[in-house]
Structure formats: structure tokens, C-alpha cells
Enzyme design. Structure first.
Site, PDB file in Angstrom:
ATOM      1  CG  HIS A  36     -48.504  53.741  86.251  1.00  0.00           C
ATOM      2  ND1 HIS A  36     -48.832  52.549  86.474  1.00  0.00           N
ATOM      3  CD2 HIS A  36     -48.478  54.459  86.869  1.00  0.00           C
ATOM      4  CE1 HIS A  36     -49.507  52.218  87.485  1.00  0.00           C
ATOM      5  NE2 HIS A  36     -50.150  53.793  87.759  1.00  0.00           N
ATOM      6  N   GLY A  89     -35.121  60.741  90.925  1.00  0.00           N
ATOM      7  CA  GLY A  89     -34.420  62.137  91.611  1.00  0.00           C
ATOM      8  C   GLY A  89     -34.972  62.289  92.418  1.00  0.00           C
ATOM      9  N   GLY A  95     -38.050  61.360  93.937  1.00  0.00           N
ATOM     10  CA  GLY A  95     -38.271  60.078  95.662  1.00  0.00           C
ATOM     11  C   GLY A  95     -37.367  60.063  96.396  1.00  0.00           C
ATOM     12  CB  THR A 109     -39.877  50.126  94.258  1.00  0.00           C
ATOM     13  OG1 THR A 109     -41.675  49.715  93.338  1.00  0.00           O
ATOM     14  CG2 THR A 109     -39.425  49.034  94.021  1.00  0.00           C
ATOM     15  NE  ARG A 155     -45.661  51.594  89.123  1.00  0.00           N
ATOM     16  CZ  ARG A 155     -46.192  51.764  90.256  1.00  0.00           C
ATOM     17  NH1 ARG A 155     -46.142  51.336  91.325  1.00  0.00           N
ATOM     18  NH2 ARG A 155     -47.037  52.429  89.809  1.00  0.00           N
ATOM     19  N   GLY A 178     -31.113  54.043  89.454  1.00  0.00           N
ATOM     20  CA  GLY A 178     -31.119  53.092  91.204  1.00  0.00           C
ATOM     21  C   GLY A 178     -29.752  53.520  91.526  1.00  0.00           C
TER      22      GLY A 178
END
Lengths: 573, 573
Positions: A217, A395, A397, A437, A536, A551
Site C-alpha cells: 500500500h 473521504g 470511507g 480503521t 499504514r 481524520g
């Protein structure tokens, strides 16, 4: 780049649908992922694997007799939700218990662990083996912090074979753990990947360079070197893996040469030619080699080499038959009835409530709509700033999460639920649909708030302060982030402190919340001065200096939107 | 791009070596390609497939029980040589005859047809089925001119299944031909591919555009349109194929959705989701669908959709078990002894000769060295100008050819051969090692010259004129190109005419050859004014106006080098 896309937000779901259509003889869709089309025998251990989508054949392609019983499929590069893990596990569980196995990433650990608890609460035996094969992701002293990459396949295969032989959950777990302990991988990358719908790559490697150890990733690697020839690359990969032999390594190894996306089969074979010579020269016998795409990252260019040092027991299991869409070995006798899929749990009975709580619930569903509109309006900007330090999906998510939460909240309200139940329903839907997460944490936080509100009383300022504080504790204890790590915690703590302080000084709830929202906004802006410390997809972490955390910004936007709405309601609009 | 390379000239060979190392349980290397590792039963028809390398899993990955018995593997994007086809066929032939099946490209047709003749001369029954599935490559009226793309797989699979069932050569041929007649494919591309060692793509598609019908070597397509969504693409592909139903098409079809290189599995599944819905809506039952990489072109981005309209006989064969490295279906019982590989034919007995012919042979081996040095000095320039209208491999192909020819010529001379045998040995080695159309034609031309020279007399000017004319006729009759098509024929004809004219007017051989070389040079320059009319990989054909043809330039360079060397020898150097 990734070109064949309809709605990027629907990509993972549409992919699963097409995958199941193409492999209807081998797999069926179950809520949360896919399962093998035929039932395993009663009493057999169920092996459940999973993770974010975008790594095909990991994870959907590895489901079938002799391999995994089910795969939990998250959104693109995002952990599946707790609910998804529970659903897939319940669908494939046959009375022998469940082994959860997945690559060691924060979001996956969070959701699979939570699911493990829920399944155990339901009386199901559950064990976990996390794959940690990437030698470049942490030192050998911190081996349990290593990430899982293509070595996944060997661990899953050995677990699946052990389960198929009818071994007990403890035995299957021990063998899978032993396979992981003896598996080492090293990856290199020549370019990053572009997620569906994105116009820019998620991360990049300079032209003509090769990044050693770069994660799938975009997690940071060890070094950047000039592009080698195929033979030089073979030399590098083999040397590094032979330099870190696990305890008990003999002279026989399973070997995987994995293409990450746009490195073609021809190049893999040219490279494998030299790898096989080097291993032979080192006295290593190659057992059941696999050369191809085993764990990918869309159009990322790169390869990884995996060695699993076999003992006789592991070797037999590695060579046992298996039959999945992407991995087949030997002949598997067709067994079992065609699976009957269990539906996702329906909304549960409505808890008793009062008119007072119903009035609060009405405000809550309105607030959910407001938050949804707020996120919709900011989705692109949240994605943009997340892409600087992370994988750019924040965004989307959040959007998926709040949309599901609002829908579930309305459904619960329409069914007659009180304030606490409306919020709990919204919380679970958020965690389930958002994945990742942040989805798990928002779900958890809302759930704590809902539990504190309950379905009976009208909450006062003190109740709300306790609810916010409970949400804060849940997030800091579960997520593990601390103040200064450049996460939503950097907003949550000042907001919680400001609210409690204002309530403590006698402010009414709305006024106190105004102070809290202001503190949150100030703190969100302040995250621009920070560099992320954990998590990550942090390739660009240092570049994010000067940009606030996505976040943190989300939380401050939500806090402000709630205050604005309640203020206008209070003043009669 | 293609990054993992050692020596680009060795790429195809190294790839085969690595492929065999990775799949040693299923395949073995034989001279010219690969064969299934176990012998088929005596009397079973042998299915031999093949073509240029760079299309994995076509062709090496499709060898095994229930599929092909052997695959002939040419150089990158170049036809295998006649000798390779003969060698692979002889290795897998089991007394039941051989079916040759391959995509319909000029170089492949030339070499497989020549091999068919040679095999028949050896008493082996041989039939041919050319795959012509690409509906964009010619109109339905000229269906036999269509190129073969991913539909290869269905034709090979049905042929392999028919052979495994023990059917006769005529029956296997009829079924494979019927499968081809009922197979239609359409491809689209988003980008071209970069060959190993090249720094520029072989061809390109404008950013944000999709080329409909672009061939897998960059052959011209029908149209360029804006990039569609996955669902729009599904619609386009299905509509076009449903608009051209073959005779006898029912309501059941084998379906292949093929990724050409950098389109990832996730995108293929998203696209297949809609394809399966559209086919269902059209009343078509999908049988044994395959979604993945089936016929690729390195890092070319694109997909193709193939439908084979099944009758009950074809459907059974399509669903029969098969076990190859890249395609598996059902369970295949292990059969047969491990294969013993037949070596490539050794150099044959030396024909009787004379001192006179040996003196000529000495000159010929010197000339082979001179030609080799000439090609070496011009290899980059020949590649550069070939890349403008073709696939850029002309220089490398000529280099491989002349290197092998010089080596074989020396070996024959050292073994005591006369002029004709030296040239014939050189010719066969050229055709064998160079591969492709130009390799086959140079081999054929040199062989005709060698046959005319013989091993007894010193050739005079008239003999040489006849030899050159015989070479011209062999090339124009076999290759099919005419004056003005921008090929080496544009040099060969004027050169032949000039030489014969000068000899007819009484010039000595050297003087006449000087006139011929000059005519050849003038004609080579003149090809800059032409646009290619035929051949593969002609995307850039029109852009080549102003650049001479690489094959024409090669021939004029060789003619001039021969004249310069003979002149300096004659004047005593």
C-alpha cells in the site's frame, strides 16, 4: 492506471459480483465476502482469510477445498468490518471452530480481533494467525510487527490443507503459525499504483529506480537503488532471504515469485530462471514453486520473493491438493452439498423506550442527515488531504459510513427505537459499511455514545459529557494512537477536554458544545504541524507536513455541523 | 514497460528456461519450444500450437494433457522458424498425426506451412487449423484474412480434448475448424506495449482514448473513442459480437474475457459483471467462462471478449478436463511415461565436392563474416527505422540470423563441405535462429542460391544470375509482397534486373554485381517514398513515409558489402 471503473465507491462490490459470476462453480457470495460453493464436512475447522480488496488473487481467489473456506473482502485497500468477519465466519463454520488468518495490518487486526470476540460470545471456538512475512517491514527483533505480503498464500494453503485433513483447531492453528514462523518475503517496486477512480498514483517510485521493501500500500521501504537486470534482482532477493533464515530452516523450501501488478509473466520467468539456479547453488531444494500473480496491488510494478522453509509435515501440507479460482494443485474430490447462504443479521427487536427518548431520537436522525450532507460536501477535499499522508480513501470511507449510518438510524427510528438504539444501529452500520480503521473507530465511538444515552431519559449536559468521554476512551484504548500522532485523536482529546471543562463551569450543553467545536477546529488546523508516527500507507508521511490530518478534519467538521444545526434549531429557525 | 531483462536478444530463450524450471512437473523443453512432460498414448493425435513469444499464457502455458502436446516458441513477437515447428512436432508425434494450430499471421503461416511440407516428406500426417477470431481485422467477407487473438484458447482446447478422446486426425481437425468457425473476438486497447530492452513503446494509444480492434502487435484497429466506463465497455463488446453471429450459432457460448497485460483482475471482474448480465438478457447461456490473462502483449493495456457458439459436441469438449500450467479444468488422470527429448537434427552427411567448389566455399564463409560485421554495425539503425512502420525487431532478427548462418557455414566448411552445402547450412541456420518472416525469407533465398551453386563447379556470371533470380522468385512467390509494398522485394527486383542486364551485356560477375548493388541502394532509398501495404504491426505505417524500409535497407547493405569485399580481394588488397 486503473481504467475500467463505474462508480469508484462501488468498485469493490462490483468486483466481487463479477468474480462470483465468473467462478460460480467454485464460490458463492455471502454477506461480507465469498465462501466455497460446497459445504466442508461437519466438524472440519473453517479457515477464514481476508483483508482489503485490490490484491487479487488475495483474498477472493484463494477460496476452495484445500484452501480457505471463506474470504472477508474489505473495500479497496481497507480492512473489512467486524460485522463482515462475523458474517463470513458464521457462514462457513462447521462445528470445528474457525481459524482467522490475514496479513498483519492495523485495521485488519482491529476488526478481526473484534470479530473473534463476538464469535466467541456466540460459542464458536476461534484462533488467529497473523501473517508477518515481509522482512523489510520491521527488524527480526520486532518480528511480530512485520506486515504480511505474498507469504499469505503459503500460510493459508497449509492451514487449509491441515483443516481438510480433519485436524483439530489447535493443530491447524499450530501448523499455520509454524508456516508463518518459517516464511520470509522480500519485495521490490518500480512504480506505485493508482486506485479506481483516482487520477494520480497513490505513491510513486522515481523513474529508473527500484524501491526495496516498499509495502503493497506504499508503506515505507528500506532503500532506493538503480534498476537492476533480471539476474541482478534475482541475486538481491535470494541473498537477502538467505541472510535471515528462521530457526529450524533446513534445505527444502516452498518458493513464490510474485508479480505485484504490471510485471508480466515473461519477466517473472526470466527472473525465476536465475532464482532457481541460485537456490540450487546454495543447496536449497525448491518444492512446489509458484511463479505468477499471488498478491497484487492494482497496477503497481514490482515483484516479491517468498521462501517457506519446510519440514516434512509442512511439505506434505504444501503439496496437498487444493482447488480455488486462482490456485490449484493436484485433484480434489468434489465433496459437500451446495452451500445455503445465511443472510446478514436483520435488525433486532426494538428495546422499550419513552416519548422523551423518542424526541431525542428525532433530533439524532436529523443530525445524522446533517453529518451526511457535511461529509458529502467535503468528500473530495478529505480524499485529497488523506492522499498526501495516507491512501486517499478517507473521504470515500467516511461517506460510505455515514450514508449507511443515516439509513440504519432512520430505519431504527421508523421502527420505533429510542435515542440509544438509533445511535447504536447507526454505529454498527457505519462500522460495517465504511470498513477500515476509521470505520471501526467511528462505529465504536458512536456505539459508546448510544449506550450512554440509553432509550429512556432526555440526556442532559453531564450525560453528554460522559458519553463524549466514553467515546474518547474507546478510541484511544482500541486504536492505540496518542496525542501528536496526527490522527483524529488530536481533535478528540481537546474537544472532550473543552466540553467537560465548559460543562464543569456550568455552561448549558449547546454552549459547551460550541466551545468544544471551536477547540476541535483549532486542533484540526494544528495537525498540519505534525508528522504521522504510525499506521499504514505512510510513504508520504513527511511530505504531509503542512497539511492537516484528514481524520482530524472530519471530526472537527462533524462537531461544527452538529453545533450549527442545534443552534439554529434552538433559535427556532 | 518491460523492466526485468538481461540481454534483450536472449529474452525469449531465458523466459522459456525459467518457465520450464517453474513448471517442471508439467512441461519439458524440447528443441524449438516445450512439450508436455508425459507422453500421450500411442496413436493419439498430437496438437502442436505456437507463435511469437510475449503473449503468455499463449503459447507455452497451454501445454498439457487435454490441451496442446507441444508449443513452438518464436522470438518476441516473431514467428518460430520452420525448423522449430518440425522439431517440436517430431518430439510429440505419437503415430496419430499432427494438428498444427496457430493464429493467422503471415510469418507463422509461412513457417508452419513449410514445416507441414517437411513433416509430410517424413511420412507424418499433418493438418492445419488457423485461428481467425478477431472480427476487427478483416470484414466477414474476407474472414480467412482475420487475425487470431484470444480465441486461440478455445480452438486449442477443443482440439486437445478431441485428441485426448482418441479421435482421428480428420475428426480432430474438423472439430477444431468448427470451433474456429464459431469463435468471434473483439479487442480494445488503452495503451501499447514496450518490448524487452526497448525504451519506447512499440505503438501507442492517445491518453484518455480507447482503440477498438487494435491488434496485439499494434496492427491497425477500426476506431478511437473516448475511454468508457466498465459497463459501457461491456455493452460495446457484447453488442459488436452479437451483431456478427456465425452460422449455426445457438444460445450457448463459451465466454473469455481476456486482459492484455496491465488491465488487472479487479477491472476484469467489474467488467465481466456487466457482460454476464447483458448475455443473460440476450438469452445466451454462458458455459465455462474464463476471466483473466489468456493472450497478452507484455504491458499493453486492453481487453478482449471472445464468444464461441457451442453445439453439444463442442460444449462437451470445451468442458473436458485439461491440465496445463495456465489453464486447468476438472481432474486429469496422470498418464504416460516421462518424455525422452529428441535432440535437434545434427548436421547431416557432407555431400561429395571438388577443390574448385571448396575454393568458392572459402570465399562464401568470408562473405558470411563480412555480412555479419555489416549487420552488427547497422543493427541499431535497422531497428530504429523498422520501429517506425513495424515492430522494431528487424535489426535484432537479422543479427540473430546472420550470426547463426555464419557459424553454421563455418562448421560446414570445416567439415569439408562444398559451396552449395555451405550456403544451404547457413540458410537453414538463418531461418531457424532468426525466426519471423524475414528470417524465413532470407533462409529460403540463400537456400535457393546454394542449390544453384552446387558442390562441384566454380560458378560463373550466368550461374550467379540464375541463382539470384531463383532467390527472387522464391521470395516473391512465398512472401507474397509485390513491388511498391515497401519490403525487401523493392530492392530485390531492381537488383536482380540490374545484375541480369549487366551479365546479358557481357559484364563479368563482379562488375555486374557492382551495377546490381548500386541499383539496390537506389531502390532502398526510394522505399522512403512508399507506405506499407501489408504485413503485421503496421500501426505506424503512414508515419513511415519519409523513412526507407528496414528489410530493403538490409538487403542493399548486404549487396554493397559483398561487392566491396570481392573488389578488394580481386585487386589483391
Amino acid at each position: 492506471m486503473t481504467r475500467l471503473v463505474n462508480d469508484p465507491a462501488a468498485f469493490a462490490d462490483e468486483m466481487t459480483e463479477g468474480f462470483v459470476a465468473a467462478h460460480a462453480d467454485r464460490v458463492v457470495a455471502v454477506p461480507g465476502g465469498v465462501a466455497r460453493a460446497t459445504e466442508a464436512p461437519n466438524g472440519q475447522v473453517a479457515v477464514v482469510i481476508g483483508g482489503g480488496s485490490g490484491h487479487y488473487p488475495a483474498f477472493a481467489g484463494l477460496v476452495g477445498p484445500g484452501l480457505a473456506d471463506g474470504a472477508v473482502l474489505g473495500n479497496v485497500f481497507a480492512s473489512p468490518s467486524t460485522q463482515q468477519v462475523v458474517s463470513v465466519s458464521k457462514n462457513v463454520e462447521r462445528g470445528g471452530g474457525v481459524l482467522l488468518s490475514y496479513g498483519n495490518y492495523a485495521g485488519d487486526c482491529l476488526n478481526f480481533d473484534a470479530a473473534q470476540e463476538r464469535l466467541r460470545d456466540n460459542g464458536i471456538q476461534v484462533r488467529t494467525v497473523r501473517v508477518t512475512d515481509d522482512i523489510c517491514s520491521a527488524s527480526v527483533e520486532e518480528i511480530t510487527k512485520r506486515r504480511g505480503i505474498a507469504g499469505d498464500l503459503v500460510v493459508f494453503k497449509i492451514a487449509g490443507a491441515a483443516a481438510s485433513r480433519g485436524l483439530s483447531l489447535d493443530q491447524v492453528t499450530d501448523l499455520a503459525q509454524r508456516a508463518n514462523d518459517r516464511t520470509r518475503s522480500i519485495g521490490v517496486a518500480f512504480s506505485g499504483c493508482t486506485l479506481p477512480g483516482a487520477s494520480e498514483p497513490l505513491f510513486t517510485v522515481p523513474e529508473g529506480k527500484m524501491a526495496i521493501g516498499l509495502g503493497i500500500h506504499g508503506e515505507p521501504g528500506l532503500d532506493e537503488v538503480d534498476l537492476p537486470t533480471a539476474d541482478q534482482l534475482a541475486q538481491l532477493l535470494v541473498e537477502r532471504l538467505l541472510a535471515e533464515l528462521p530457526e529450524g530452516a533446513g534445505k527444502r523450501a516452498a518458493v513464490l515469485l510474485n508479480g505485484l501488478g504490471t510485471v508480466k509473466h515473461e519477466e517473472l520467468f526470466v527472473t525465476y530462471r536465475k532464482i532457481s539456479k541460485l537456490l540450487e547453488a546454495a543447496g536449497v531444494t525448491v518444492v512446489g514453486p509458484e511463479v505468477g500473480e499471488l498478491c497484487t496491488s492494482f497496477d503497481m510494478a514490482g515483484v516479491s520473493l517468498t521462501l517457506t522453509w519446510l519440514d516434512s509435515e509442512l511439505e506434505e501440507l504444501w503439496l496437498d491438493p487444493a482447488d480455488s479460482p486462482a490456485f490449484r494443485r493436484g485433484s480434489v474430490a468434489a465433496t459437500g452439498e451446495r452451500r445455503v447462504v445465511l443472510a446478514a443479521d436483520a435488525f433486532e427487536d426494538i428495546a422499550p423506550t419513552t416519548d422523551d427518548s423518542r424526541a431525542t431520537a428525532a433530533v439524532l436522525v436529523e443530525l445524522l442527515d446533517v453529518v451526511e450532507a457535511t461529509i458529502d460536501a467535503n468528500v473530495d477535499e478529505l480524499g485529497r488531504i488523506d492522499a498526501i499522508a495516507g491512501d486517499g480513501d478517507h473521504g470515500i470511507g467516511m461517506q460510505r459510513g455515514i450514508k449507511a449510518a443515516a439509513q440504519a438510524g432512520h430505519a431504527a427510528y421508523d421502527a420505533g427505537a429510542g435515542a440509544g438504539s438509533v445511535l447504536t444501529a447507526a454505529a454498527d452500520a457505519w462500522a460495517d459499511r465504511a470498513g477500515g480503521t476509521s470505520g471501526a473507530l467511528w462505529g465504536l465511538a458512536l456505539r459508546r455514545v448510544g449506550q450512554r444515552l440509553g432509550d429512556i431519559d432526555i440526556p442532559n449536559a453531564e450525560t453528554l459529557a460522559e458519553a463524549v468521554h466514553a467515546a474518547r476512551n474507546a478510541i484511544t484504548e482500541t486504536g492505540g494512537a496518542q496525542l501528536g500522532d496526527k490522527t483524529l485523536v488530536d481533535v478528540l482529546i481537546p474537544l472532550d477536554e473543552a466540553y467537560r471543562a465548559a460543562v464543569g463551569e456550568g455552561s448549558d450543553g449547546l454552549t459547551a458544545w460550541g466551545a468544544a467545536a471551536a477547540a476541535g477546529e483549532k486542533a484540526a488546523t494544528g495537525t498540519a504541524d505534525l508528522i504521522p508516527r504510525t499506521g499504514r500507507a505512510r510513504t508520504h508521511a513527511e511530505r504531509s507536513l503542512g497539511t492537516p490530518d484528514a481524520g482530524a478534519v472530519s471530526l472537527s467538521l462533524v462537531a461544527r455541523a452538529v453545533h450549527t444545526t442545534l443552534s439554529s434549531t434552538r433559535t427556532g429557525r
